[in-house]
Design a protein around this motif. Sequence first.
Motif, PDB file in Angstrom:
ATOM      1  N   ALA A  26       0.838  -1.203   0.000  1.00  0.00           N
ATOM      2  CA  ALA A  26       0.000   0.000   0.000  1.00  0.00           C
ATOM      3  C   ALA A  26       0.874   1.255   0.000  1.00  0.00           C
ATOM      4  O   ALA A  26       1.956   1.281   0.596  1.00  0.00           O
ATOM      5  N   GLN A  27       0.396   2.298  -0.645  1.00  0.00           N
ATOM      6  CA  GLN A  27       1.099   3.578  -0.696  1.00  0.00           C
ATOM      7  C   GLN A  27       1.408   4.092   0.708  1.00  0.00           C
ATOM      8  O   GLN A  27       2.494   4.599   0.973  1.00  0.00           O
ATOM      9  N   VAL A  28       0.462   3.936   1.628  1.00  0.00           N
ATOM     10  CA  VAL A  28       0.653   4.431   2.992  1.00  0.00           C
ATOM     11  C   VAL A  28       1.832   3.735   3.669  1.00  0.00           C
ATOM     12  O   VAL A  28       2.580   4.353   4.422  1.00  0.00           O
ATOM     13  N   LEU A  29       2.045   2.459   3.395  1.00  0.00           N
ATOM     14  CA  LEU A  29       3.175   1.746   3.978  1.00  0.00           C
ATOM     15  C   LEU A  29       4.492   2.283   3.416  1.00  0.00           C
ATOM     16  O   LEU A  29       5.461   2.476   4.157  1.00  0.00           O
ATOM     17  N   PHE A  30       4.527   2.565   2.128  1.00  0.00           N
ATOM     18  CA  PHE A  30       5.717   3.186   1.528  1.00  0.00           C
ATOM     19  C   PHE A  30       5.983   4.547   2.160  1.00  0.00           C
ATOM     20  O   PHE A  30       7.115   4.863   2.528  1.00  0.00           O
ATOM     21  N   ASP A  31       4.929   5.352   2.295  1.00  0.00           N
ATOM     22  CA  ASP A  31       5.085   6.682   2.898  1.00  0.00           C
ATOM     23  C   ASP A  31       5.622   6.590   4.323  1.00  0.00           C
ATOM     24  O   ASP A  31       6.511   7.340   4.711  1.00  0.00           O
ATOM     25  N   GLU A  32       5.086   5.651   5.109  1.00  0.00           N
ATOM     26  CA  GLU A  32       5.561   5.462   6.482  1.00  0.00           C
ATOM     27  C   GLU A  32       7.017   5.014   6.483  1.00  0.00           C
ATOM     28  O   GLU A  32       7.801   5.439   7.322  1.00  0.00           O
ATOM     29  N   HIS A  33       7.356   4.151   5.560  1.00  0.00           N
ATOM     30  CA  HIS A  33       8.718   3.628   5.484  1.00  0.00           C
ATOM     31  C   HIS A  33       9.711   4.734   5.164  1.00  0.00           C
ATOM     32  O   HIS A  33      10.769   4.820   5.777  1.00  0.00           O
ATOM     33  N   THR A  34       9.385   5.595   4.232  1.00  0.00           N
ATOM     34  CA  THR A  34      10.317   6.652   3.832  1.00  0.00           C
ATOM     35  C   THR A  34      10.370   7.798   4.845  1.00  0.00           C
ATOM     36  O   THR A  34      11.354   8.531   4.877  1.00  0.00           O
ATOM     37  N   ASN A  35       9.335   7.934   5.672  1.00  0.00           N
ATOM     38  CA  ASN A  35       9.306   9.017   6.658  1.00  0.00           C
ATOM     39  C   ASN A  35       9.691   8.575   8.064  1.00  0.00           C
ATOM     40  O   ASN A  35       9.608   9.366   8.999  1.00  0.00           O
ATOM     41  N   SER A  36      10.105   7.320   8.227  1.00  0.00           N
ATOM     42  CA  SER A  36      10.440   6.797   9.550  1.00  0.00           C
ATOM     43  C   SER A  36      11.698   7.444  10.102  1.00  0.00           C
ATOM     44  O   SER A  36      12.648   7.709   9.384  1.00  0.00           O
ATOM     45  N   VAL A  37      11.653   7.675  11.401  1.00  0.00           N
ATOM     46  CA  VAL A  37      12.797   8.240  12.097  1.00  0.00           C
ATOM     47  C   VAL A  37      13.059   7.360  13.308  1.00  0.00           C
ATOM     48  O   VAL A  37      12.118   7.020  14.014  1.00  0.00           O
ATOM     49  N   PRO A  38      14.267   6.961  13.625  1.00  0.00           N
ATOM     50  CA  PRO A  38      15.503   7.313  12.940  1.00  0.00           C
ATOM     51  C   PRO A  38      15.810   6.434  11.752  1.00  0.00           C
ATOM     52  O   PRO A  38      16.590   6.797  10.882  1.00  0.00           O
ATOM     53  N   HIS A  39      15.250   5.234  11.705  1.00  0.00           N
ATOM     54  CA  HIS A  39      15.558   4.336  10.596  1.00  0.00           C
ATOM     55  C   HIS A  39      14.301   3.572  10.215  1.00  0.00           C
ATOM     56  O   HIS A  39      13.547   3.149  11.078  1.00  0.00           O
ATOM     57  N   PRO A  40      14.079   3.373   8.899  1.00  0.00           N
ATOM     58  CA  PRO A  40      12.851   2.707   8.446  1.00  0.00           C
ATOM     59  C   PRO A  40      12.612   1.340   9.076  1.00  0.00           C
ATOM     60  O   PRO A  40      11.481   0.984   9.369  1.00  0.00           O
ATOM     61  N   ARG A  41      13.661   0.569   9.289  1.00  0.00           N
ATOM     62  CA  ARG A  41      13.467  -0.782   9.813  1.00  0.00           C
ATOM     63  C   ARG A  41      12.872  -0.784  11.207  1.00  0.00           C
ATOM     64  O   ARG A  41      12.239  -1.757  11.594  1.00  0.00           O
ATOM     65  N   THR A  42      13.054   0.280  11.957  1.00  0.00           N
ATOM     66  CA  THR A  42      12.575   0.282  13.331  1.00  0.00           C
ATOM     67  C   THR A  42      11.059   0.324  13.428  1.00  0.00           C
ATOM     68  O   THR A  42      10.503  -0.103  14.414  1.00  0.00           O
ATOM     69  N   ARG A  43      10.379   0.819  12.399  1.00  0.00           N
ATOM     70  CA  ARG A  43       8.915   0.961  12.486  1.00  0.00           C
ATOM     71  C   ARG A  43       8.155   0.054  11.543  1.00  0.00           C
ATOM     72  O   ARG A  43       7.185  -0.571  11.943  1.00  0.00           O
ATOM     73  N   VAL A  44       8.525   0.012  10.295  1.00  0.00           N
ATOM     74  CA  VAL A  44       7.668  -0.675   9.327  1.00  0.00           C
ATOM     75  C   VAL A  44       8.389  -1.723   8.494  1.00  0.00           C
ATOM     76  O   VAL A  44       7.777  -2.346   7.639  1.00  0.00           O
ATOM     77  N   GLY A  45       9.664  -1.940   8.743  1.00  0.00           N
ATOM     78  CA  GLY A  45      10.410  -2.934   7.974  1.00  0.00           C
ATOM     79  C   GLY A  45       9.782  -4.313   8.048  1.00  0.00           C
ATOM     80  O   GLY A  45       9.697  -5.033   7.059  1.00  0.00           O
ATOM     81  N   GLY A  46       9.313  -4.688   9.219  1.00  0.00           N
ATOM     82  CA  GLY A  46       8.673  -5.990   9.380  1.00  0.00           C
ATOM     83  C   GLY A  46       7.397  -6.111   8.572  1.00  0.00           C
ATOM     84  O   GLY A  46       7.096  -7.168   8.020  1.00  0.00           O
ATOM     85  N   ALA A  47       6.649  -5.031   8.478  1.00  0.00           N
ATOM     86  CA  ALA A  47       5.407  -5.043   7.703  1.00  0.00           C
ATOM     87  C   ALA A  47       5.705  -5.221   6.218  1.00  0.00           C
ATOM     88  O   ALA A  47       4.985  -5.931   5.508  1.00  0.00           O
ATOM     89  N   VAL A  48       6.765  -4.617   5.731  1.00  0.00           N
ATOM     90  CA  VAL A  48       7.146  -4.761   4.327  1.00  0.00           C
ATOM     91  C   VAL A  48       7.575  -6.196   4.059  1.00  0.00           C
ATOM     92  O   VAL A  48       7.208  -6.787   3.036  1.00  0.00           O
TER      93      VAL A  48
END
Length: 61
Positions: A26-48
Amino acid sequence: MGYRPGSRTLVVDFHRGGTYQYYDVAQVLFDEHTNSVPHPRTRVGGAVKQHRYAPIRTSLR
């Protein structure tokens, strides 16, 4: 990292080598991934990683 909204495909080029496509993201997952702080893997990497994927290019190391 890039996103193709028409096919809902996420393309990720990893620093340690390899490029992968993740399908039906989903577009929203991409948006969350690119806007994650400090690193994308900490928030949504598992969902991807839960999405079907295929390598485009593997590491030459």
